[in-house]
Design a protein around this motif. Structure first.
Motif, short mmCIF file in Angstrom:
data_model
loop_
_atom_site.label_atom_id
_atom_site.label_comp_id
_atom_site.label_asym_id
_atom_site.label_seq_id
_atom_site.Cartn_x
_atom_site.Cartn_y
_atom_site.Cartn_z
N PHE A 237 0.83 -1.19 0.00
CA PHE A 237 0.00 0.00 0.00
C PHE A 237 0.87 1.25 0.00
CE2 PHE A 237 -2.68 -3.31 1.70
CZ PHE A 237 -3.90 -3.08 1.09
N PRO A 238 0.37 2.35 -0.58
CA PRO A 238 1.17 3.58 -0.63
C PRO A 238 1.38 4.23 0.72
CG PRO A 238 -1.04 3.98 -1.49
CD PRO A 238 -0.91 2.50 -1.30
N ASP A 239 0.46 3.98 1.67
CA ASP A 239 0.58 4.60 2.99
C ASP A 239 -0.24 3.82 4.00
OD1 ASP A 239 -2.16 5.55 2.70
OD2 ASP A 239 -1.35 7.18 1.49
N ALA A 240 -0.07 4.19 5.27
CA ALA A 240 -0.75 3.48 6.35
C ALA A 240 -2.26 3.67 6.30
CB ALA A 240 -0.20 3.95 7.70
N ALA A 241 -2.71 4.84 5.86
CA ALA A 241 -4.15 5.10 5.80
C ALA A 241 -4.83 4.15 4.83
CB ALA A 241 -4.40 6.56 5.39
N LYS A 245 -7.60 1.25 5.79
CA LYS A 245 -8.92 1.15 5.16
C LYS A 245 -9.15 -0.26 4.62
CE LYS A 245 -12.04 3.44 1.91
NZ LYS A 245 -12.62 2.18 1.42
N ALA A 246 -8.10 -0.85 4.06
CA ALA A 246 -8.23 -2.22 3.54
C ALA A 246 -8.55 -3.20 4.66
CB ALA A 246 -6.94 -2.62 2.83
N LEU A 247 -7.98 -2.98 5.85
CA LEU A 247 -8.31 -3.84 6.99
C LEU A 247 -9.76 -3.61 7.42
CD1 LEU A 247 -6.92 -5.89 9.01
CD2 LEU A 247 -6.85 -3.97 10.59
N ASP A 248 -10.18 -2.36 7.48
CA ASP A 248 -11.57 -2.05 7.84
C ASP A 248 -12.55 -2.70 6.87
OD1 ASP A 248 -10.71 -0.55 9.99
OD2 ASP A 248 -10.85 1.37 8.93
N ASP A 249 -12.16 -2.71 5.58
CA ASP A 249 -13.04 -3.28 4.55
C ASP A 249 -12.86 -4.80 4.42
OD1 ASP A 249 -13.87 -0.72 4.04
OD2 ASP A 249 -12.56 -0.42 2.29
N LYS A 251 -10.40 -6.43 3.34
CA LYS A 251 -9.70 -6.84 2.12
C LYS A 251 -8.33 -7.43 2.43
CE LYS A 251 -12.02 -3.57 -0.95
NZ LYS A 251 -11.86 -2.40 -1.88
N ILE A 252 -7.85 -7.18 3.65
CA ILE A 252 -6.65 -7.83 4.14
C ILE A 252 -6.95 -8.41 5.52
CG2 ILE A 252 -5.08 -6.32 2.84
CD1 ILE A 252 -4.51 -4.80 5.41
N ASP A 253 -6.16 -9.41 5.90
CA ASP A 253 -6.35 -10.06 7.20
C ASP A 253 -5.47 -9.47 8.29
OD1 ASP A 253 -8.13 -12.44 6.46
OD2 ASP A 253 -6.50 -12.65 5.01
N MET A 254 -4.38 -8.80 7.88
CA MET A 254 -3.42 -8.29 8.87
C MET A 254 -2.66 -7.14 8.26
SD MET A 254 -0.50 -10.51 10.89
CE MET A 254 0.93 -10.38 9.82
N MET A 255 -2.33 -6.14 9.07
CA MET A 255 -1.43 -5.09 8.60
C MET A 255 -0.22 -5.04 9.52
SD MET A 255 -3.43 -1.49 9.24
CE MET A 255 -4.07 -0.93 10.80
N THR A 256 0.94 -4.95 8.86
CA THR A 256 2.20 -4.95 9.60
C THR A 256 2.91 -3.63 9.39
OG1 THR A 256 3.27 -6.07 7.72
CG2 THR A 256 2.39 -7.46 9.44
N ARG A 257 4.05 -3.68 8.69
CA ARG A 257 4.82 -2.48 8.46
C ARG A 257 4.14 -1.58 7.43
NH1 ARG A 257 10.23 -1.99 8.60
NH2 ARG A 257 10.22 -1.56 6.38
N THR A 258 3.94 -0.29 7.69
CA THR A 258 4.17 0.29 9.00
C THR A 258 2.89 0.97 9.42
OG1 THR A 258 6.48 0.75 8.45
CG2 THR A 258 5.58 1.92 10.32
N MET A 259 2.28 0.48 10.50
CA MET A 259 1.12 1.18 11.05
C MET A 259 1.56 2.55 11.54
SD MET A 259 -0.80 -1.77 13.29
CE MET A 259 -1.99 -0.56 13.89
N SER A 260 0.69 3.53 11.42
CA SER A 260 1.01 4.86 11.93
C SER A 260 0.84 4.87 13.44
CB SER A 260 0.11 5.91 11.30
OG SER A 260 -1.21 5.78 11.80
#
Length: 530
Positions: A237-241, A245-249, A251-260
């Motif tokens: 993804f281009p940025d944490a935002a 959003k992909a996690l909220d929707d 569309k992904i199961d996990m977000m790692t590097r780099t959460m804001s």
């Protein structure tokens, strides 16, 4: 974080410790999708970003670890290296100068081609021969010769004793690659990675930039890892935002590097239904580095005055909140040998003391320079951090500072060419040992391509520290190395970060999928009953 003593092994045994799995398995079904803000871009300056001889960044290594197998690896939960592509490894002398590994039986690359000791020798020798100036050569340049014996043994003869060598063999630059796909004397251009690791990989590329990597379980894999899924997609993804959003929707199961920092703090304060926030120990650090030949900062009094003025605590709390803490040494807390020499030497921020330091050295004020930072590599808070750094320095009236940000694919080539006098960088450890926080900055072939040299560090203290198999016994050498950094200030530590991973309910193994060194271990993820 609790400090722990790391003791390196004299022998990596035939039997690796078996650890009970926490998560369930996922032997079928849809791919697990993991988000990241890492960027992999091919350019004229960097045509081979995913070659193990070239890539020396946490994001690159996280791709390589899934695909390229190493002789040893760090087990789940940390600790001493254990065999991976090897079935046994050990030092064969009392001086820690000769290290022998025996390969597993039936080891093959993903295409079924046998992996031989000659392949191991070829793979590691090419890193040494390519000797990329900003690559990982510093991890392997202590190897004098590589010897193969019979059908399954390889012996590394080192120039000087190095008890950390088993750890270095666990890093992606020591990964085994097929000769027919990786040239001996030049990098492999593009984004494809091949090896004998737990997954095969397929990158999806648009405009010379990776947008997704699909990892599929390698049916030929033989090693120490238990793979708990069939397929994982790494979405970039281009940025944490956008990642959030992909996690909220879903569309992904996990977000790692780099959460804001804002994302982590919001989830801490206001947990979302169906989303789990996992906090993990963090050993990443952020620091300013200097081209010590640049006229603006060549005199160490300028660098010392900056160390005296900067308020790390304010930066950590106001920019990063609960996700960072001030750092007063290159070696972070939680690693053996950590001390606080920058606090001991400079104390609390004090403009008057900084002014006296500059005046004594005959430096006219204000000292003018530009603070450089990368806009897309260490997370969205970097700009705010550098705005605050500039504000603090300018408020002292001793400095007149501007800031300038650039994308990583431009930033890193310009930095290593010496075009920046002062610039920001982050560091994720190569392995959990104090050596990885000192040698890459102070030794020959250092990561920054810095002109700074300390004969005491290079010729005495670093070699001395590597002779000690018991790492706690090397603490005196590491204390002196940290004192040298605080006195000469070739780099200026700012903060130490914590790690947070957000995931959807039903995804297991998250607590093991990212270790304290920020290594991504996708094989730990699974769906099913915990």
């Amino acid at each position: 974080m609790n400090r722990k003593t790391l003791v390196l092994p004299a022998v990596v045994g035939l039997l690796a410790p078996v650890l009970a799995a926490c998560g369930g398995s996922d032997e079928g079904g849809e791919a697990i999708v993991v988000g990241t803000t890492d960027q992999f871009i091919a350019s004229a300056d960097s045509p081979a970003p995913l070659d193990p001889a070239i890539g020396y960044e946490a994001g690159v290594w996280n791709v390589l670890r899934q695909t390229v197998q190493t002789l040893t690896h760090i087990p789940r939960g940390g600790g001493e290296p254990v065999p991976e592509a090897a079935k046994a490894c050990s030092f064969t002398d009392t001086e820690n100068e000769s290290y022998r590994c025996t390969l597993r039986d039936g080891l093959t690359f993903a295409d079924g081609t046998p992996v031989t000791p000659e392949d191991v020798k070829y793979s590691i020798q090419r890193v040494i021969d390519i000797k990329d100036e900003s690559g990982p050569i510093g991890l392997l340049d202590n190897i004098d010769t590589i010897e193969t014996k019979g059908e399954d043994q390889v012996v590394f003869h080192l120039r000087t004793p190095d008890a950390t060598f088993p750890y270095k063999l666990a890093t992606p630059p020591a990964g085994i690659v097929p000769k027919d796909k990786y040239p001996a004397k030049s990098p492999r251009e593009g984004f494809q990675v091949d090896g004998s690791g737990p997954y095969t990989m397929k990158p999806e590329v648009k405009n010379n930039q990776v947008v997704k990597v699909v990892f599929t379980k390698n049916p030929k894999y033989k090693g120490d890892l238990e793979i708990k899924n069939q397929k994982v997609e790494l979405d970039l993804f281009p940025d944490a935002a956008a990642m959030g959003k992909a996690l909220d929707d879903k569309k992904i199961d996990m977000m790692t590097r780099t959460m804001s920092p804002e994302q982590a703090q919001k989830l801490l304060a206001e947990p979302k239904e169906g989303v789990k926030l996992t906090e993990m120990p963090g050993l990443a650090i952020s620091y300013l580095a200097f081209n010590t030949e640049a006229p603006e900062v060549k005199n160490k009094a300028v660098r010392q005055a900056m160390a005296q003025v900067i308020d790390r605590g304010s930066i950590a709390s106001k920019v990063y909140g609960s996700t960072a803490e001030p750092l007063y040494s290159l070696i972070p807390s939680g690693i053996t040998g950590h001390t606080t020499p920058f606090f001991d030497k400079y104390g609390e921020p004090d403009v008057a003391k900084a002014a006296r330091t500059l005046d004594k050295a005959g430096i006219s004020t204000p000292v003018t320079f530009t603070l450089h930072y990368t806009t897309d590599h260490y997370g969205p808070a970097t700009k705010a951090e550098f705005e605050m750094l500039a504000e603090q320095l300018n408020a002292s009236k001793l400095f007149q500072v501007d800031i300038e940000g650039k994308a990583w694919d431009k930033y890193r080539p310009e930095q290593k060419k010496g075009e920046y006098s002062v610039y920001g960088m982050g560091w994720f450890p190569d392995f959990p040992d104090p050596d990885t926080y000192t040698a890459p900055f102070l030794d020959k072939n250092n990561f920054l391509n810095s002109p700074y040299r300390s004969a005491l560090a290079q010729d005495t203290l670093i070699p001395q520290s590597r002779r000690e198999a018991d790492r706690s016994a090397a603490s005196d050498a590491f204390e002196k190395l940290q004192d040298i950094v605080a006195t000469d200030v070739p780099v200026l530590p700012i903060w130490q970060g914590k790690q947070y991973v957000a995931s959807l309910d039903g995804l297991n193994g998250v607590e093991y999928a990212v270790n304290s060194s920020a290594d991504l271990q996708l094989w730990e993820l699974g769906r099913g009953t915990s």
